[in-house]
Write an enzyme that holds these catalytic residues in place. Sequence first.
Site, short mmCIF file in Angstrom:
data_model
loop_
_atom_site.label_atom_id
_atom_site.label_comp_id
_atom_site.label_asym_id
_atom_site.label_seq_id
_atom_site.Cartn_x
_atom_site.Cartn_y
_atom_site.Cartn_z
CD GLU A 65 5.49 75.02 60.51
OE1 GLU A 65 4.57 74.21 60.27
OE2 GLU A 65 5.28 76.14 61.03
CE LYS A 80 3.48 70.75 59.13
NZ LYS A 80 2.09 71.34 58.97
CE LYS A 104 3.42 78.09 62.98
NZ LYS A 104 3.10 77.11 62.02
CD GLU A 131 -2.25 79.79 63.55
OE1 GLU A 131 -1.05 79.60 63.25
OE2 GLU A 131 -3.02 78.86 63.83
CG ASN A 191 -3.67 77.75 60.20
OD1 ASN A 191 -3.53 77.28 59.08
ND2 ASN A 191 -3.34 77.11 61.30
CD GLU A 235 -0.02 81.14 60.38
OE1 GLU A 235 -0.20 80.02 60.91
OE2 GLU A 235 -0.03 82.19 61.04
CB SER A 236 -1.93 76.09 56.63
OG SER A 236 -1.43 76.22 57.94
#
Length: 248
Positions: free
Chosen positions: A51, A53, A111, A160, A181, A211-212
């Site tokens: 990602e 970000k 995103k 998501e 997530n 995710e994350s």
Amino acid sequence: MVRFLTGWLKDVVNNAYSRPYVHKIRDKPVFSLIDAIRKVKEENKNPIIAEYKRASPSGFSADRDPIEYAKEMERSGAVGISVLTEDKFFSGSYDYLFIISHTVKIPVLMKDFVVTERQIDNAYNLGADSILLIVRILTERELESLILYARSYRLEPLVEIFDENELEIALNAGAKIIGVNSRDLLTFTIDQERVKRVLRKIPSNVIRVAESGITSKEQIEELKKYGADAFLIGSSLMKEPSKIKELI
Ligand SMILES: O=P(O)(O)OC[C@@H](O)[C@@H](O)c1c[nH]c2ccccc12
């Protein structure tokens, strides 16, 4: 009408409704994120969606050149690039999406907090191959209609979810890629155990994305035991891009 939202989530969704239309004509084919993930899995590698970000409301910030980052991720074997385009809370930009989608030849995911068809028009026009749809900020009817609208451009959304309730909504809406997530979008707390619990309930014909909060190969190997097919990683790669080599 969105679902009942509070705090910064309410603000970020309100901001999404006023994003401008991007007057660009798409000039590249659509790549399939599902096919790319399946191909990397067949090569016995870990499909990492890296990602781009630059900031987040949880206090993260990183200043990296989008072209250099995207090139390094692609060169290192990333299955795709996720690009934050949300401008108010994540310092994202449609410009980053356009630049990165015209730099790499792997799938690019927009995103953002998508609540309008116009945002999906923008994703397509800017060269995205997939978009994020967040169950928590959409009604079930909105989710179903935005999935179909994205598919009209051949963009398969990454839907998501947070928990089992949202898994049911995503499956009922026909999602083919589901991301779980680990971070609670409102409180920013991370809970990997919840991710494992939810992952194992996702049917294997759906592409499952963790995710994350992913920072190590050990975490990836653990998540794979619970069914994760791909891994969406931002902060740890934005801080140290070369880390991707040990995670692939
Ligand atoms: O930086 P992390 O912990 O590796 O997380 C990346 C990604 O999962 C996270 O940025 C994210 C997941 N879902 C989102 C929805 C909106 C904005 C951001 C996100």
